[in-house]
Design a protein around this motif. Structure first.
Motif, PDB file in Angstrom:
ATOM      1  N   PHE A 287       0.825  -1.205   0.000  1.00  0.00           N
ATOM      2  CA  PHE A 287       0.000   0.000   0.000  1.00  0.00           C
ATOM      3  C   PHE A 287       0.861   1.257   0.000  1.00  0.00           C
ATOM      4  N   THR A 288       1.847   1.319   0.892  1.00  0.00           N
ATOM      5  CA  THR A 288       2.710   2.506   0.970  1.00  0.00           C
ATOM      6  C   THR A 288       3.500   2.691  -0.322  1.00  0.00           C
ATOM      7  N   GLN A 289       3.941   1.573  -0.920  1.00  0.00           N
ATOM      8  CA  GLN A 289       4.697   1.678  -2.167  1.00  0.00           C
ATOM      9  C   GLN A 289       3.821   2.193  -3.307  1.00  0.00           C
ATOM     10  N   ALA A 290       2.602   1.689  -3.379  1.00  0.00           N
ATOM     11  CA  ALA A 290       1.681   2.157  -4.415  1.00  0.00           C
ATOM     12  C   ALA A 290       1.401   3.648  -4.252  1.00  0.00           C
ATOM     13  N   MET A 291       1.242   4.087  -3.017  1.00  0.00           N
ATOM     14  CA  MET A 291       0.947   5.498  -2.775  1.00  0.00           C
ATOM     15  C   MET A 291       2.153   6.372  -3.100  1.00  0.00           C
ATOM     16  N   VAL A 292       3.353   5.892  -2.813  1.00  0.00           N
ATOM     17  CA  VAL A 292       4.573   6.635  -3.150  1.00  0.00           C
ATOM     18  C   VAL A 292       4.712   6.788  -4.657  1.00  0.00           C
ATOM     19  N   VAL A 293       4.547   5.681  -5.385  1.00  0.00           N
ATOM     20  CA  VAL A 293       4.694   5.717  -6.848  1.00  0.00           C
ATOM     21  C   VAL A 293       3.662   6.639  -7.484  1.00  0.00           C
ATOM     22  N   VAL A 294       2.428   6.577  -6.998  1.00  0.00           N
ATOM     23  CA  VAL A 294       1.368   7.426  -7.554  1.00  0.00           C
ATOM     24  C   VAL A 294       1.649   8.897  -7.235  1.00  0.00           C
ATOM     25  N   THR A 295       2.004   9.198  -5.996  1.00  0.00           N
ATOM     26  CA  THR A 295       2.218  10.583  -5.561  1.00  0.00           C
ATOM     27  C   THR A 295       3.397  11.238  -6.257  1.00  0.00           C
ATOM     28  N   TYR A 296       4.478  10.480  -6.456  1.00  0.00           N
ATOM     29  CA  TYR A 296       5.710  11.038  -7.017  1.00  0.00           C
ATOM     30  C   TYR A 296       5.843  10.819  -8.524  1.00  0.00           C
ATOM     31  N   ASN A 297       4.848  10.218  -9.145  1.00  0.00           N
ATOM     32  CA  ASN A 297       4.958   9.892 -10.566  1.00  0.00           C
ATOM     33  C   ASN A 297       4.904  11.150 -11.441  1.00  0.00           C
ATOM     34  N   PRO A 298       5.687  11.193 -12.528  1.00  0.00           N
ATOM     35  CA  PRO A 298       5.643  12.354 -13.426  1.00  0.00           C
ATOM     36  C   PRO A 298       4.316  12.502 -14.155  1.00  0.00           C
ATOM     37  N   VAL A 299       3.559  11.421 -14.250  1.00  0.00           N
ATOM     38  CA  VAL A 299       2.221  11.458 -14.850  1.00  0.00           C
ATOM     39  C   VAL A 299       1.246  10.866 -13.831  1.00  0.00           C
ATOM     40  N   LEU A 300       0.189  11.584 -13.544  1.00  0.00           N
ATOM     41  CA  LEU A 300      -0.747  11.131 -12.511  1.00  0.00           C
ATOM     42  C   LEU A 300      -2.172  11.506 -12.899  1.00  0.00           C
ATOM     43  N   THR A 301      -2.990  10.480 -13.147  1.00  0.00           N
ATOM     44  CA  THR A 301      -4.410  10.689 -13.443  1.00  0.00           C
ATOM     45  C   THR A 301      -5.252   9.946 -12.405  1.00  0.00           C
ATOM     46  N   SER A 302      -6.548  10.181 -12.422  1.00  0.00           N
ATOM     47  CA  SER A 302      -7.443   9.643 -11.383  1.00  0.00           C
ATOM     48  C   SER A 302      -7.394   8.124 -11.286  1.00  0.00           C
ATOM     49  N   GLN A 303      -7.227   7.435 -12.421  1.00  0.00           N
ATOM     50  CA  GLN A 303      -7.250   5.983 -12.400  1.00  0.00           C
ATOM     51  C   GLN A 303      -6.104   5.398 -11.576  1.00  0.00           C
ATOM     52  N   TYR A 304      -5.015   6.165 -11.423  1.00  0.00           N
ATOM     53  CA  TYR A 304      -3.878   5.676 -10.648  1.00  0.00           C
ATOM     54  C   TYR A 304      -4.216   5.515  -9.171  1.00  0.00           C
ATOM     55  N   PHE A 305      -5.216   6.267  -8.684  1.00  0.00           N
ATOM     56  CA  PHE A 305      -5.609   6.146  -7.275  1.00  0.00           C
ATOM     57  C   PHE A 305      -6.104   4.732  -6.962  1.00  0.00           C
ATOM     58  N   PHE A 306      -6.581   4.070  -8.017  1.00  0.00           N
ATOM     59  CA  PHE A 306      -7.030   2.679  -7.898  1.00  0.00           C
ATOM     60  C   PHE A 306      -5.955   1.798  -7.278  1.00  0.00           C
ATOM     61  N   TRP A 307      -4.703   2.083  -7.619  1.00  0.00           N
ATOM     62  CA  TRP A 307      -3.596   1.226  -7.253  1.00  0.00           C
ATOM     63  C   TRP A 307      -3.441   1.096  -5.740  1.00  0.00           C
ATOM     64  N   TYR A 308      -3.640   2.219  -5.024  1.00  0.00           N
ATOM     65  CA  TYR A 308      -3.506   2.117  -3.571  1.00  0.00           C
ATOM     66  C   TYR A 308      -4.845   2.032  -2.838  1.00  0.00           C
ATOM     67  N   LEU A 309      -5.907   2.517  -3.466  1.00  0.00           N
ATOM     68  CA  LEU A 309      -7.220   2.400  -2.824  1.00  0.00           C
ATOM     69  C   LEU A 309      -7.651   0.938  -2.690  1.00  0.00           C
ATOM     70  N   SER A 310      -7.197   0.085  -3.618  1.00  0.00           N
ATOM     71  CA  SER A 310      -7.542  -1.340  -3.553  1.00  0.00           C
ATOM     72  C   SER A 310      -6.833  -2.036  -2.402  1.00  0.00           C
ATOM     73  N   LEU A 311      -5.657  -1.523  -2.021  1.00  0.00           N
ATOM     74  CA  LEU A 311      -4.879  -2.125  -0.932  1.00  0.00           C
ATOM     75  C   LEU A 311      -5.234  -1.522   0.431  1.00  0.00           C
ATOM     76  N   LEU A 312      -5.868  -0.376   0.403  1.00  0.00           N
ATOM     77  CA  LEU A 312      -6.226   0.304   1.653  1.00  0.00           C
ATOM     78  C   LEU A 312      -7.089  -0.545   2.581  1.00  0.00           C
ATOM     79  N   PRO A 313      -8.161  -1.216   2.098  1.00  0.00           N
ATOM     80  CA  PRO A 313      -8.993  -2.019   3.015  1.00  0.00           C
ATOM     81  C   PRO A 313      -8.215  -3.125   3.735  1.00  0.00           C
ATOM     82  N   LEU A 314      -7.133  -3.618   3.117  1.00  0.00           N
ATOM     83  CA  LEU A 314      -6.332  -4.683   3.743  1.00  0.00           C
ATOM     84  C   LEU A 314      -5.509  -4.163   4.911  1.00  0.00           C
ATOM     85  N   CYS A 315      -5.304  -2.851   4.950  1.00  0.00           N
ATOM     86  CA  CYS A 315      -4.458  -2.249   5.989  1.00  0.00           C
ATOM     87  C   CYS A 315      -5.262  -1.609   7.115  1.00  0.00           C
TER      88      CYS A 315
END
Length: 382
Positions: A287-315
C-alpha cells in the motif's frame, strides 16, 4: 444493509454499477463532459483492429498489452458496453478477494465486513470502473498474487505476478517487498522460496514478452514497455512535475532531470520495503509503495488512485488513526482534488488559461498526499 450477507452486498454493489453503465449512454449524449473514459474508446478501437485481423497497435495511443484488446473483442461483436460490465464484475471479485485476504490475516468478522464494504461501495471505485477504465483488472491480478503469496504458494504467486506486470507495469514495484518478506537470516543468499518466486515470475514474464513480440514485433515492445520509460507527457495532470514537463516540452530529454524525478520515489520504495519486510506486513508495504509511486509519478491521473485504494482495506485493521483524523484526511484529499479539477475544467472546456492555477493545485495535492501517507505510517500498528 447491515443484515445483508456478503453475497447480497456483492449483488447490490454490482446492480449499482450496471445502473451507472446504463446511465452513461444518457450522460454522454447530453453533457459536454463525457462520462465514458476516453481510454475506453482506445481499448474498443484496438479490439476492433484485432477482430479485423490486424494489430491492436494500429490504434494510435494504444499502449497496453494485446491481452486487453483481446479481452474486449466482445465490445465489437456483442455490445459496446461489454467492457464496462466486465470491469464492474471484476470490481466485485476484488471485493471478495479483500474479504478472503483479511480472513487469512485473522481479522474479526465485523471489521472484515466493514473493510470489504468500503471497497464495494466506494463511489470513486464505482465511477472509475463504470467509465470503462481497465485498472480494475490489474488490481484483481495484484490481489490474486497477494492471496496466493500469503498462502505460501510461491510458484503460483510468481506466475500471477508476471501476468500482472505484463498487464500493467506498476505491480513491478511490489517485487521488492515480496522478495524481502521471504528473507532468511542471510540477506545476501536467496533462499528456496525466493528462488521459486523469482524464477516463476521471470520465466513467465519473458515467455509472454516473446509470444507478443512474435506476433506484433518491435511495435509491441515500444508501445507496451519502452514508451513508458521515455514518456514525457505534457498534458495537464495531477502530477507535481506536470508544469515543469509542460514548459520543457520542446527541449531534449535530460538524464539529470529524469534521475532527479525518479530518485526520490526509488529511495522511498527501498526504505519502505526494508522497514516493512515482515510477511505479515506485506499488504501495508504494498500500500505505501503504491501510494509513493502514484504521488511522485511524473504522470498522474485519477485511475492511478485505484492502485492504492484497492490495498487500503487490507491495511485498515492496523490503522491507529482516530475517526476524526481519518475524516479530516479524507476531506482535504477530496478538497484538493476538487480545486485541481475546477482549474482543469476551466482550461479544457472553457478555454481559459489556468495552467498556473493547475500547477498550484498540483503542489497542494502533492503536499496533501505526503501528509496523508506520513500520518498513516506514524499511526500504523505493526
Amino acid at each position: 444493509m447491515a443484515k445483508l450477507s456478503l453475497k447480497g452486498h456483492c449483488t447490490l454493489a454490482y446492480l449499482i454499477r450496471i445502473t451507472l453503465v446504463t446511465y452513461s449512454y444518457f450522460h454522454d449524449k447530453t453533457f459536454s463532459v463525457p462520462y465514458t473514459d476516453v481510454d475506453y474508446t482506445v481499448f474498443t478501437d484496438a479490439a476492433r483492429h484485432m477482430v479485423q485481423g490486424s494489430s491492436p497497435f494500429e490504434r494510435s495511443t494504444y499502449r497496453y498489452t494485446p491481452l486487453l484488446a483481446l479481452l474486449l473483442t466482445p465490445n465489437i461483436f456483442l455490445h459496446e458496453s461489454f467492457g464496462k460490465i466486465l470491469f464492474s464484475f471484476v470490481d466485485i471479485l476484488v471485493g471478495i478477494l479483500i474479504h478472503k485476504i483479511l480472513s487469512l490475516q485473522h481479522t474479526n468478522e465485523n471489521l472484515k465486513s466493514i473493510c470489504t464494504l468500503l471497497w464495494l461501495y466506494n463511489p470513486f471505485v464505482i465511477i472509475i470502473s463504470t467509465r470503462g477504465n481497465a485498472d480494475s483488472v490489474a488490481v484483481l491480478l495484484v490481489m490474486l498474487t497477494l492471496y496466493t503469496f500469503l498462502q505460501d504458494k510461491y510458484i503460483q504467486a510468481g506466475f500471477l505476478h508476471a501476468i500482472s506486470i505484463h498487464f500493467r507495469l506498476y505491480p513491478l514495484i511490489f517485487s521488492i517487498p515480496m522478495y524481502f518478506s521471504l528473507r532468511s537470516k542471510n540477506y545476501l543468499m536467496p533462499n528456496k522460496n525466493q528462488i521459486k518466486l523469482v524464477l516463476s515470475c521471470v520465466c513467465l514474464t519473458v515467455l509472454l514478452a516473446v509470444i507478443n513480440y512474435y506476433f506484433y514485433g518491435y511495435k509491441y515492445l515500444y508501445e507496451s514497455f519502452l514508451y513508458h520509460l521515455t514518456r514525457k507527457d505534457t498534458k495537464h495532470n495531477f502530477s507535481v512535475y506536470f508544469y515543469m514537463l509542460y514548459l520543457s516540452a520542446n527541449q531534449p530529454s535530460s538524464i539529470i532531470q529524469k534521475t532527479l524525478t525518479f530518485l526520490p520515489q526509488l529511495l522511498l520504495l527501498l526504505l519502505l520495503s526494508y522497514k516493512y519486510s515482515d510477511k505479515s506486513q506485506l499488504p501495508f508495504a504494498m500500500f505505501t509503495q503504491a501510494m509513493v509511486v502514484v504521488t511522485y509519478n511524473p504522470v498522474l491521473t485519477s485511475q492511478y488512485f485505484f492502485w492504492y485504494l484497492s490495498l487500503l482495506p487490507l491495511c485498515l485493521p492496523r490503522f491507529g488513526l482516530s475517526i476524526r483524523r481519518s475524516l479530516c484526511l479524507c476531506f482535504i484529499w477530496i478538497f484538493s482534488q476538487a480545486l485541481w479539477l475546477l482549474a482543469a475544467y476551466l482550461l479544457e472546456f472553457k478555454g481559459m488559461n489556468t495552467f498556473t492555477y493547475i500547477w498550484i493545485a498540483s503542489l497542494l495535492f502533492f503536499v496533501v498526499n505526503v501528509k496523508i501517507l506520513n500520518d498513516i505510517i506514524v499511526y500504523y500498528k505493526c
